[in-house]
Design a protein around this motif. Sequence first.
Motif: not given
Length: 491
Positions: A4-6, A8-9, A12, A451, A455, A458
């Motif tokens: 999920t994007y969360k 990924m964050k 990161w 945030n 995105p 991206h």
Amino acid sequence: MAKTYKEMKEAWVSGHTGSSVADVNSVSLAMPLSILLWSVVQSRTRLFTPYTPGACLVDFLLNCGVTLFATTIYSSSPWVLNLLLLLPAVLLCVLEKPVPLKRTPPQLPKKDDNTKEDKLDPLPVKPFITNYRGAMMVITCVAILAVDFRVFPRRFAKVENWGTSVMDMGVGSFVFTAGVVSVRSSLKERTERRPPLSQRLVTAFRHSIPLLVLGTVRLISVKGLDYAEHVTEYGIHWNFFFTLGLLPPFVALFQAAFDLVPSYAVLSCVLAGLYEIALDWTSLGSYILIAPRTNLLSKNREGVFSFIGYLAIFLAGQSLGSIALPRQEPLPKNASVRTLLRRSILGQLVVASIIWTALFYFSTSYYGLRLSVSRRIANLPYFLWVSSFNSYQITICCAIETAFFPQLYKASTGQEERLRSREATSTVLYAFNRNGLAVFLVANLLTGIVNMTMPTLHMNVLQSMAVLTAYTAAVAGVAVGLDRHNISVKV
């Protein structure tokens, strides 16, 4: 399985090993070099007096824009940016002579009618301290959002366990510089009767309440909004506001210990040394790093135990403040180098920087203690690294002020000295310093909004820089706006 994007964050900002101390120093050198160029421009052209919109733009570009570019576009070639700042400063020094003080000074805060305007303050406001604290606040505000973009190098992000990075230094510097200015009240108490410990603790807890409330609000908002978070930074519930909020009462307790050991530097080293012994000679170090999170303490062990290291950093900041804040005593003409090192503020700062740096390299070198820096547990090498870094950076800023504003503390009245002080201080940096915690809170709010609505991972370089420039301008606008309206938000 796709993340999920969360997730990924969170990935990161996790698992990083940082960069070298030399890399952090070369990138961070852009801050004092920006102050150098600002000081040269001001002393040679008086561009920032009066403070016009054009002067404000130049001020913003020098003291905010440079910091943003140093940590993004120029991150792979920091010395190119450093030379771009240094060369014009040198050329302007060679080609132009200093311009006398103009009599259209910036607006000063109103004074009470009972204030004796002709009395010189024994603890005058020092522009080099204001400029440096403002610059540290700028890079802190820039980094907390920039870290979420790919244009911000991963080596600058906070390390997972062991290592050094720009953001690791930023956290410690925030605490160190708070200690530098907090010692002002302690220095005043030396000439007056010190309040009893109970009264000082009550006052300290009053200062703590707003910060603890902010920490609670941040905790609730992060959990409620399902915001990406780095658990190993402070723990599951702890955050930086809790660390800041608990500092005042513990500092009040250590002021009592100051009567027994009359040196903030020694006190800080004793505290950091005892903490390091506990980390190395007991199971505390492994507990902080790898223990399962089964109860409230283990869930927040990083924040709870690293507080000891941050308290030592705060005391080290007070040590430097006790050197930097008092008025410079008159020096004999043709004083020897030894006399200058012992009696001048700049000389004492140089000696302090050398000592802190020597202690840091002893703690980490092969022929010393061979310890590794860890911001996560705020151990002895981290404490010494933060103390060394901030000491020499402040020393550079003091040298810049001494060179380009030599008449600053030779005023005959307090009012004249305050006018000279404001002329030697960047308005942008003054504004960031004046309402530091309020501006930091605004930066945190804007970071959350960006945030949650964009995105960031991206976005390409151009998009990222556009957002970061707008964000930095917005934060600076709030800071300068509060200062222009003579508003001081006490948080």
